[in-house]
Design a protein around this motif. Sequence first.
Motif, PDB file in Angstrom:
ATOM      1  N   UNK A 147       7.797  -6.345  -9.073  1.00  0.00           N
ATOM      2  CA  UNK A 147       6.864  -7.221  -9.774  1.00  0.00           C
ATOM      3  C   UNK A 147       5.427  -6.938  -9.370  1.00  0.00           C
ATOM      4  N   UNK A 148       5.151  -6.853  -8.076  1.00  0.00           N
ATOM      5  CA  UNK A 148       3.771  -6.682  -7.621  1.00  0.00           C
ATOM      6  C   UNK A 148       3.254  -5.290  -7.994  1.00  0.00           C
ATOM      7  N   UNK A 149       4.113  -4.294  -8.002  1.00  0.00           N
ATOM      8  CA  UNK A 149       3.703  -2.959  -8.459  1.00  0.00           C
ATOM      9  C   UNK A 149       3.332  -2.992  -9.934  1.00  0.00           C
ATOM     10  N   UNK A 150       4.098  -3.735 -10.740  1.00  0.00           N
ATOM     11  CA  UNK A 150       3.771  -3.858 -12.158  1.00  0.00           C
ATOM     12  C   UNK A 150       2.458  -4.610 -12.338  1.00  0.00           C
ATOM     13  N   UNK A 151       2.239  -5.676 -11.567  1.00  0.00           N
ATOM     14  CA  UNK A 151       0.965  -6.392 -11.617  1.00  0.00           C
ATOM     15  C   UNK A 151      -0.185  -5.464 -11.264  1.00  0.00           C
ATOM     16  N   UNK A 152      -0.016  -4.694 -10.194  1.00  0.00           N
ATOM     17  CA  UNK A 152      -1.101  -3.814  -9.759  1.00  0.00           C
ATOM     18  C   UNK A 152      -1.392  -2.737 -10.799  1.00  0.00           C
ATOM     19  N   UNK A 153      -0.356  -2.179 -11.393  1.00  0.00           N
ATOM     20  CA  UNK A 153      -0.567  -1.169 -12.441  1.00  0.00           C
ATOM     21  C   UNK A 153      -1.348  -1.775 -13.601  1.00  0.00           C
ATOM     22  N   UNK A 163      -4.553   4.800 -16.905  1.00  0.00           N
ATOM     23  CA  UNK A 163      -3.720   4.812 -18.110  1.00  0.00           C
ATOM     24  C   UNK A 163      -2.276   4.469 -17.745  1.00  0.00           C
ATOM     25  N   UNK A 164      -1.464   4.292 -18.784  1.00  0.00           N
ATOM     26  CA  UNK A 164      -0.042   4.025 -18.568  1.00  0.00           C
ATOM     27  C   UNK A 164       0.643   5.179 -17.850  1.00  0.00           C
ATOM     28  N   UNK A 165       0.075   6.368 -17.964  1.00  0.00           N
ATOM     29  CA  UNK A 165       0.644   7.529 -17.283  1.00  0.00           C
ATOM     30  C   UNK A 165       0.245   7.594 -15.813  1.00  0.00           C
ATOM     31  N   UNK A 166      -1.003   7.180 -15.508  1.00  0.00           N
ATOM     32  CA  UNK A 166      -1.510   7.376 -14.141  1.00  0.00           C
ATOM     33  C   UNK A 166      -1.406   6.135 -13.254  1.00  0.00           C
ATOM     34  N   UNK A 167      -1.355   4.955 -13.848  1.00  0.00           N
ATOM     35  CA  UNK A 167      -1.417   3.732 -13.045  1.00  0.00           C
ATOM     36  C   UNK A 167      -0.159   3.442 -12.217  1.00  0.00           C
ATOM     37  N   UNK A 168       1.060   3.598 -12.751  1.00  0.00           N
ATOM     38  CA  UNK A 168       2.237   3.139 -11.993  1.00  0.00           C
ATOM     39  C   UNK A 168       2.428   3.797 -10.634  1.00  0.00           C
ATOM     40  N   UNK A 169       2.234   5.105 -10.545  1.00  0.00           N
ATOM     41  CA  UNK A 169       2.449   5.781  -9.260  1.00  0.00           C
ATOM     42  C   UNK A 169       1.429   5.325  -8.228  1.00  0.00           C
ATOM     43  N   UNK A 170       0.154   5.259  -8.632  1.00  0.00           N
ATOM     44  CA  UNK A 170      -0.869   4.790  -7.704  1.00  0.00           C
ATOM     45  C   UNK A 170      -0.603   3.345  -7.299  1.00  0.00           C
ATOM     46  N   UNK A 171      -0.213   2.517  -8.260  1.00  0.00           N
ATOM     47  CA  UNK A 171       0.063   1.115  -7.961  1.00  0.00           C
ATOM     48  C   UNK A 171       1.173   0.991  -6.925  1.00  0.00           C
ATOM     49  N   UNK A 172       2.227   1.716  -7.110  1.00  0.00           N
ATOM     50  CA  UNK A 172       3.358   1.659  -6.167  1.00  0.00           C
ATOM     51  C   UNK A 172       2.909   2.083  -4.773  1.00  0.00           C
ATOM     52  N   UNK A 173       2.121   3.151  -4.696  1.00  0.00           N
ATOM     53  CA  UNK A 173       1.628   3.628  -3.405  1.00  0.00           C
ATOM     54  C   UNK A 173       0.763   2.568  -2.732  1.00  0.00           C
ATOM     55  N   UNK A 174      -0.133   1.953  -3.494  1.00  0.00           N
ATOM     56  CA  UNK A 174      -1.010   0.932  -2.931  1.00  0.00           C
ATOM     57  C   UNK A 174      -0.229  -0.284  -2.466  1.00  0.00           C
ATOM     58  N   UNK A 175       0.720  -0.734  -3.270  1.00  0.00           N
ATOM     59  CA  UNK A 175       1.478  -1.933  -2.913  1.00  0.00           C
ATOM     60  C   UNK A 175       2.332  -1.695  -1.666  1.00  0.00           C
ATOM     61  N   UNK A 176       2.902  -0.521  -1.536  1.00  0.00           N
ATOM     62  CA  UNK A 176       3.656  -0.199  -0.318  1.00  0.00           C
ATOM     63  C   UNK A 176       2.751  -0.247   0.913  1.00  0.00           C
ATOM     64  N   UNK A 177       1.505   0.228   0.752  1.00  0.00           N
ATOM     65  CA  UNK A 177       0.561   0.166   1.876  1.00  0.00           C
ATOM     66  C   UNK A 177       0.184  -1.276   2.185  1.00  0.00           C
ATOM     67  N   UNK A 178      -0.036  -2.083   1.134  1.00  0.00           N
ATOM     68  CA  UNK A 178      -0.340  -3.495   1.355  1.00  0.00           C
ATOM     69  C   UNK A 178       0.799  -4.178   2.115  1.00  0.00           C
TER      70      UNK A 178
END
Length: 280
Positions: A147-153, A163-178
């Motif tokens: 859920x939080x990865x989807x929110x961050x994306x 974009x929809x192509x670039x946001x999910x991977x970065x979001x997942x990486x950031x949320x894992x760090x958080x």
Amino acid sequence: MSKLATIRPATEQDTPALLAFLSQHESTSMFPIADLLGKGIKAESWLFETAGAITGYLALNEIGTLEPQAPTADWATVRPLLAGRSISGLIGPAEQCAALQTALGLANTPTRMNTTEPGFTLNLTDLRLPNCEGYYLTPIRDQDLPLISAWRAANLIETMGFTLDTAPLLARTQVLRWQQDKTHRILWHDDTPVSLAGSNAQIPDVLQIGGVYTPPDLRNQGYARRVAAMLLAEARHAGIKRAVLFAASEAAARAYIALGFRPSHSFALIMFSEPQQVSA
């Protein structure tokens, strides 16, 4: 800046004097101060000096973003220094970022994000808490990651031009760090997750709020104000004395003012559509 000013690479030996200089501009220097305290001097960083005293600082971070803090700098002197380097954007005091971007010949460069946001500061003794009955905070747990990865994306797409192509991977990486760093909290209302906030920079006595997000269908119900307030109350209990932040919208600014924040500075976030090489 005086004609006697010089620019030289920063070294680890400069850290105490550099921290003393940046502390004079604390509200717009949270990112470089936190980096210095946590990681030390960046490999690509320079000092402006006048009569032996530090009067400015410039860093090029790992993703190619310039971080200026040199209120009196003649930015034209920096262009030869950065010639040939790849620049992805600028982040820092708004007037300085604009002047530096122009001096580097990048003023008309296409951007995916180009905002100047009002900054605010708050002594946490003056924090005004809203009614938070029925609300509680949790850190990001494993079961919360999708859920939080989807929110961050969604936030990256909405506010930073991803974009929809670039946001999910970065979001997942950031949320894992958080999650690892325990910097962010989820706001729950009657066991439903409704908002998110965290810290994107922290020094011993000061917290910088960042990553505030409420899904569009849950907005205008005071959730962002509550999550920020409860996070700040938690920080105050842990000994933090002051908070700073920059607001991405007028609605956000009103929410922060309601908590007791006062306007203090302006902050620019400029991200180019593609990295740019500085010409000589």
